[in-house]
Design a protein around this motif. Structure first.
Motif, mmCIF file in Angstrom:
data_model
loop_
_atom_site.group_PDB
_atom_site.id
_atom_site.type_symbol
_atom_site.label_atom_id
_atom_site.label_comp_id
_atom_site.label_asym_id
_atom_site.label_seq_id
_atom_site.Cartn_x
_atom_site.Cartn_y
_atom_site.Cartn_z
ATOM 1 N N MET A 178 0.834 -1.207 0.000
ATOM 2 C CA MET A 178 0.000 0.000 0.000
ATOM 3 C C MET A 178 0.863 1.249 0.000
ATOM 4 S SD MET A 178 -3.130 -1.036 2.584
ATOM 5 C CE MET A 178 -3.823 0.615 2.475
ATOM 6 N N GLU A 179 1.958 1.232 0.788
ATOM 7 C CA GLU A 179 2.872 2.370 0.813
ATOM 8 C C GLU A 179 3.546 2.569 -0.540
ATOM 9 O OE1 GLU A 179 3.378 4.621 3.083
ATOM 10 O OE2 GLU A 179 1.924 3.732 4.454
ATOM 11 N N GLN A 180 3.913 1.464 -1.194
ATOM 12 C CA GLN A 180 4.528 1.562 -2.513
ATOM 13 C C GLN A 180 3.554 2.161 -3.531
ATOM 14 O OE1 GLN A 180 5.807 -2.449 -3.341
ATOM 15 N NE2 GLN A 180 7.849 -2.111 -2.450
ATOM 16 N N ARG A 181 2.304 1.700 -3.489
ATOM 17 C CA ARG A 181 1.300 2.243 -4.411
ATOM 18 C C ARG A 181 1.036 3.726 -4.128
ATOM 19 N NH1 ARG A 181 -1.215 -3.041 -4.155
ATOM 20 N NH2 ARG A 181 -2.429 -2.426 -2.316
ATOM 21 N N LYS A 182 1.030 4.053 -2.834
ATOM 22 C CA LYS A 182 0.807 5.448 -2.458
ATOM 23 C C LYS A 182 1.946 6.335 -2.941
ATOM 24 C CE LYS A 182 -0.094 8.327 1.612
ATOM 25 N NZ LYS A 182 -0.235 8.319 3.093
ATOM 26 N N ALA A 183 3.198 5.861 -2.783
ATOM 27 C CA ALA A 183 4.356 6.626 -3.227
ATOM 28 C C ALA A 183 4.369 6.776 -4.741
ATOM 29 C CB ALA A 183 5.641 5.939 -2.753
ATOM 30 N N ALA A 184 4.031 5.687 -5.440
ATOM 31 C CA ALA A 184 3.986 5.747 -6.905
ATOM 32 C C ALA A 184 2.931 6.720 -7.383
ATOM 33 C CB ALA A 184 3.719 4.344 -7.459
ATOM 34 N N LEU A 185 1.795 6.722 -6.707
ATOM 35 C CA LEU A 185 0.708 7.619 -7.079
ATOM 36 C C LEU A 185 1.086 9.068 -6.824
ATOM 37 C CD1 LEU A 185 -2.174 7.506 -8.183
ATOM 38 C CD2 LEU A 185 -3.008 7.495 -5.825
ATOM 39 N N GLN A 186 1.768 9.332 -5.699
ATOM 40 C CA GLN A 186 2.228 10.687 -5.403
ATOM 41 C C GLN A 186 3.258 11.151 -6.425
ATOM 42 O OE1 GLN A 186 3.594 10.385 -1.358
ATOM 43 N NE2 GLN A 186 1.588 10.889 -0.492
ATOM 44 N N GLY A 187 4.130 10.201 -6.847
ATOM 45 C CA GLY A 187 5.127 10.535 -7.857
ATOM 46 C C GLY A 187 4.482 10.943 -9.177
ATOM 47 N N LYS A 188 3.432 10.240 -9.569
ATOM 48 C CA LYS A 188 2.721 10.574 -10.807
ATOM 49 C C LYS A 188 2.078 11.952 -10.701
ATOM 50 C CE LYS A 188 1.667 5.831 -12.235
ATOM 51 N NZ LYS A 188 0.591 4.843 -12.506
ATOM 52 N N HIS A 189 1.485 12.244 -9.532
ATOM 53 C CA HIS A 189 0.854 13.546 -9.349
ATOM 54 C C HIS A 189 1.890 14.672 -9.392
ATOM 55 C CE1 HIS A 189 -2.955 11.790 -8.768
ATOM 56 N NE2 HIS A 189 -2.838 11.428 -7.490
#
Length: 329
Positions: A270-281
């Motif tokens: 979940m943390e990895q997905r959250k970090a990836a999503l923040q990176g895209k934003h």
């Protein structure tokens, strides 16, 4: 007429409570009173066939009083859903006073494990079913583990002595006769024997938790319980409770370790997905606010930083030195 008869019954019970030293206020203000009342309303399945409504209402009030009296006499014990199935069977067979004495004794021996402040000891001992299946039928054990079935399917078997899952009253009474004079773990041993006996049905069921849970939860009334009891006694001699206690404890500890590892892995993902999503934003925001389109084509991170710095410096120069000299009409 029905309401009137129940009213008379309650008056009679209040008189009995005074005789036993337990007041009606003490009964009705007990922490588990409301829960017991709700559970007892669903107890119709446990009554033998042919009992009319008036007698059923009588028994419902009596079994509620019986349970609370036992809890008051044993302050360290807690009520659990399913205890009412035990109480009504004893009340029907033994009567009020004898059922009270027997239920008090059983609560301190056979049911004490289930009557703690939480379900942890109960969930631990249910692992005995898997431990015994593993010893007796490794293929069946692997099949159940692969399905991630767990032990919830046999919980009502153990804590109600099969009284909640069997419709045949005579069979339930027969099992109670055996359980009362056996080791407290006997209901778990019989649960294992039932699983082993139904191995062929289990293998015919797809290896999926919901389907296996549904199949095993429905215990047929026509199982050969006399022979299953004989097999249970043999199993207890082969794998004595004092030997299996360590195995069960280790299996429970291993299950808890796996659950914790799965939770940690789930959190990490979940943390990895959250970090990836923040990176895209962040990347999208930078691209939206880029001063010129050519900046987006720069591959070097250093080049992008230099270009952005020059852009900021240019805007700052225009704002501080050029803008004040511009006449505005």
């Amino acid at each position: 007429m029905f309401v009137y008869s129940v009213f008379l019954l309650r008056i009679k019970l209040l008189h009995q409570l005074k005789e036993t030293g337990v007041s009606s206020e003490e009964i009705q203000h007990h922490q588990y009173y409301n829960q017991v009342v709700l559970d007892v309303k669903r107890i119709l399945k446990c009554f033998p066939p042919g009992i009319n409504e008036n007698i059923q209402a009588d028994l419902q009030v009596k079994v509620t009083e019986l349970i609370i009296r036992v809890l008051i006499a044993n302050e360290g014990l807690h009520y659990y859903q399913g205890f009412h199935d035990i109480a009504i069977t004893l009340l029907l067979v033994l009567g009020e006073e004898k059922s009270y004495s027997v239920l008090c004794r059983l609560s301190q021996s056979h049911f004490q494990l289930f009557m703690g402040p939480d379900m942890e000891p109960t969930m631990e001992i249910l692992n005995l079913v898997y431990a015994l299946v593993k010893n007796e039928n490794r293929d069946l054990y692997n099949y159940l583990i692969r399905s991630e079935l767990g032990t919830i399917f046999c919980l009502p078997w153990a804590i109600t002595w099969f009284g909640h899952v069997l419709n045949d009253y005579e069979t339930v009474v027969r099992l109670f006769d055996v359980f009362m004079f056996s080791h407290p773990w006997i209901s778990m041993y019989l649960s294992n024997v039932v699983v082993l006996h139904r191995a062929s049905d289990i293998f015919l069921t797809p290896c999926k938790m919901p389907l296996l849970h549904q199949m095993l939860s429905n215990v047929p009334d026509n199982l050969p319980f006399d022979s299953l009891i004989t097999e249970t006694e043999k199993l207890m001699r082969t794998y004595p409770p004092d030997v299996m206690e360590t195995v069960v404890r280790e299996m429970h500890a291993e299950n808890i370790r796996k659950i914790k590892e799965e939770d940690e892995e789930r959190k990490r993902r979940m943390e990895q997905r959250k970090a990836a999503l923040q990176g895209k934003h962040t990347k999208a925001a930078i691209e939206r606010w880029t001063p010129w389109s050519g900046f987006r084509n720069l591959r070097s991170q250093t080049a992008k930083v230099v270009a952005l710095s020059v852009s900021v410096a240019t805007f700052s120069f225009i704002y501080n030195y050029v803008r004040p000299n511009i006449e505005i009409f």
